[in-house]
Design a protein around this motif. Sequence first.
Motif, mmCIF file in Angstrom:
data_model
loop_
_atom_site.group_PDB
_atom_site.id
_atom_site.type_symbol
_atom_site.label_atom_id
_atom_site.label_comp_id
_atom_site.label_asym_id
_atom_site.label_seq_id
_atom_site.Cartn_x
_atom_site.Cartn_y
_atom_site.Cartn_z
ATOM 1 N N ILE A 145 -44.837 -19.330 64.104
ATOM 2 C CA ILE A 145 -45.816 -18.559 63.322
ATOM 3 C C ILE A 145 -46.343 -17.341 64.073
ATOM 4 C CG2 ILE A 145 -46.467 -20.550 61.931
ATOM 5 C CD1 ILE A 145 -48.874 -20.996 63.688
ATOM 6 N N PHE A 146 -45.948 -17.167 65.344
ATOM 7 C CA PHE A 146 -46.293 -15.965 66.095
ATOM 8 C C PHE A 146 -47.802 -15.719 66.151
ATOM 9 C CE2 PHE A 146 -42.095 -15.486 64.210
ATOM 10 C CZ PHE A 146 -41.312 -15.162 65.305
ATOM 11 N N GLY A 147 -48.595 -16.768 65.993
ATOM 12 C CA GLY A 147 -50.043 -16.614 66.029
ATOM 13 C C GLY A 147 -50.591 -15.740 64.914
ATOM 14 N N SER A 148 -49.844 -15.590 63.834
ATOM 15 C CA SER A 148 -50.193 -14.594 62.813
ATOM 16 C C SER A 148 -50.244 -15.205 61.422
ATOM 17 C CB SER A 148 -49.159 -13.463 62.830
ATOM 18 O OG SER A 148 -49.422 -12.529 61.813
ATOM 19 N N ARG A 149 -51.257 -14.814 60.666
ATOM 20 C CA ARG A 149 -51.355 -15.254 59.270
ATOM 21 C C ARG A 149 -50.197 -14.726 58.439
ATOM 22 N NH1 ARG A 149 -57.137 -12.775 58.295
ATOM 23 N NH2 ARG A 149 -56.139 -11.234 59.664
ATOM 24 N N ALA A 150 -49.597 -13.640 58.877
ATOM 25 C CA ALA A 150 -48.490 -13.052 58.115
ATOM 26 C C ALA A 150 -47.254 -13.939 58.131
ATOM 27 C CB ALA A 150 -48.142 -11.676 58.674
ATOM 28 N N GLU A 189 -51.906 -13.280 68.350
ATOM 29 C CA GLU A 189 -51.005 -12.702 67.356
ATOM 30 C C GLU A 189 -49.935 -11.847 68.043
ATOM 31 O OE1 GLU A 189 -51.671 -11.292 62.996
ATOM 32 O OE2 GLU A 189 -52.413 -9.711 64.324
ATOM 33 N N ALA A 190 -48.669 -12.283 67.881
ATOM 34 C CA ALA A 190 -47.503 -11.586 68.421
ATOM 35 C C ALA A 190 -47.595 -11.359 69.924
ATOM 36 C CB ALA A 190 -47.285 -10.261 67.696
ATOM 37 N N GLY A 191 -48.462 -12.084 70.612
ATOM 38 C CA GLY A 191 -48.592 -11.937 72.051
ATOM 39 C C GLY A 191 -49.174 -10.618 72.494
ATOM 40 N N LEU A 192 -50.008 -10.006 71.657
ATOM 41 C CA LEU A 192 -50.429 -8.632 71.888
ATOM 42 C C LEU A 192 -51.719 -8.473 72.686
ATOM 43 C CD1 LEU A 192 -49.590 -7.088 68.380
ATOM 44 C CD2 LEU A 192 -48.467 -6.564 70.553
ATOM 45 N N ILE A 193 -52.296 -9.561 73.186
ATOM 46 C CA ILE A 193 -53.577 -9.453 73.879
ATOM 47 C C ILE A 193 -53.656 -10.534 74.947
ATOM 48 C CG2 ILE A 193 -54.884 -10.961 72.319
ATOM 49 C CD1 ILE A 193 -57.146 -8.856 72.411
ATOM 50 N N SER A 194 -54.571 -10.347 75.899
ATOM 51 C CA SER A 194 -54.646 -11.224 77.071
ATOM 52 C C SER A 194 -55.543 -12.438 76.875
ATOM 53 C CB SER A 194 -55.126 -10.419 78.283
ATOM 54 O OG SER A 194 -56.300 -9.683 77.985
ATOM 55 N N PRO A 216 -56.397 -16.434 68.288
ATOM 56 C CA PRO A 216 -55.916 -15.931 67.001
ATOM 57 C C PRO A 216 -56.737 -16.473 65.832
ATOM 58 C CG PRO A 216 -54.506 -17.698 67.773
ATOM 59 C CD PRO A 216 -55.462 -17.402 68.900
ATOM 60 N N LEU A 217 -56.868 -15.673 64.787
ATOM 61 C CA LEU A 217 -57.607 -16.111 63.604
ATOM 62 C C LEU A 217 -56.915 -17.285 62.925
ATOM 63 C CD1 LEU A 217 -58.666 -12.670 62.066
ATOM 64 C CD2 LEU A 217 -60.007 -14.221 63.506
ATOM 65 N N LEU A 218 -55.598 -17.350 63.024
ATOM 66 C CA LEU A 218 -54.861 -18.401 62.319
ATOM 67 C C LEU A 218 -55.166 -19.787 62.864
ATOM 68 C CD1 LEU A 218 -52.749 -19.217 60.219
ATOM 69 C CD2 LEU A 218 -50.987 -18.800 61.951
#
Length: 495
Positions: A118-123, A154-159, A163-165
């Motif tokens: 799920i890539f840490g993403s609601r999408a 989300e998508a590994g974009l932060i340290s 994630p909201l999901l």
Amino acid sequence: MTRITRRTMLRGSASLAALLPFAGACAPAQVLSAVGLPSETLDGVRMAELISSGEFTSLDFTDAAIARAEKYNPKINAIATPMFDEARARAATSPTGAFGGVPTFLMDLSQWKGAPTIFGSRAFKDFVSERDSDFVAQWRKNGVVALGKSTTPEAGLISSTEPLLTGATRNPWDLNRIPGGSSGGSAALVAARVVPFAQASDGGGSIRIPAACCGLFGLKPSRGALIQEHTDEGVDLSIKHAVTLTVRDSAALFAAGEDADGGLAPTGMVTGPSTRRLRIAFAPDPNNGAALDAETRAGLERTADLCRALGHEVNDWTMPFDGVEFTDQFLLLWSAGAAGLVDQARTAHPGADVATLVEPWTLGLAQEFISRRERFPGAVSYLKAFERTYHDMFDGFDVILTPTVSTLPPEIGEQAPTREYDALRESVVDFAAFTAPMNVAGAPSMSVPVQWSEGGLPIGSMFSARRGDDGMLLALAYELEATKPWIGRKPPLLA
């Protein structure tokens, strides 16, 4: 659905539970003597040996790890998708390989056939992988038993892993603090002794940062060292490996996953320290304007003194490039990945409000890319040239010693993806001030947990080298581990 990459976007008995090192309770001495090791030193290599010898089965270890996951995960929230039934079924087949039957977790940016990714993403909350990624296929060949997918931002974009999901993942050393990111779930699960190692990836520090936050060993291998997904787009930043309790687990996973076609001489299995004394450049100060906190600086000074006491030559040094310019160029490349993720979310959910699919941090990064798009080719050229700049720095020494991150682990919320974009951007850039150059250069770099704050929080010491010198770093890590072992330290969660 289009294949997504990071770039674009007990059943066991009571006696067994007591025996296993991660159960949190002390095992009876007579039971421990049957294994021949204190419980807290039972890493993945030793588990594989015990399974291979027939003393225990993969199902024994798997069931015990699941029991630990069920006990601790409600507190740390580090599992994105549990796969316990599949894990038990795989364990029952007695998988073989370098880590045959050893339980672990896979980071939820890696695809394991038939499992949600799920890539840490609601999408992408309903996405199920139709194939193994190349790296994960090697881990399957090595015989690991995947207990599930660990949480990621989300998508590994932060340290930070908030994630909201799936909600915030918490650090076992202090549940009010972050475990780092993007491999935060993996690091939290290993620090909580649920499993001895877990899969991780590093595109800007995402193995080393969580290792530093959670008191683990984290090696980011050289570009081309391990089997990976290959791409010719832009600058190849990310490489997958693991966060581990011991150096030998990292070394064994490395040796079992080397890429014969990666363009590097094989490292092979590194089994211990070297007698070679190294020339170490000590550079504790961020060169991008960030501030180093006092406890982190004190910890790094102690690491430098430790290396001197071991006979290594340690000299003060300053990074000879403009850190502000480097950060600016790197973030432009990083923001291009966020813009790609937003585009994929729109494609996957036509007509939906993209703000309900991706997080404010991702949208902010994407907008930064759009506003600076015309500078992107120049950023790519700068970063490709930086690889030579980095390697030329090593003419007078072998290793660079820096902090892994500039502060102790921040509190939950400091780097939440919903925070106002400019303030969040500043926080992330300051915190992760040291790690990205090695990704751009394709160089090996490791966070070693030899220091701790007065309050008992881990402080990562980061050692980096030229591309291809992974074996040299592993040998140094063995020496540091033997001199100042960390395996016996357990987070308060296990008390």
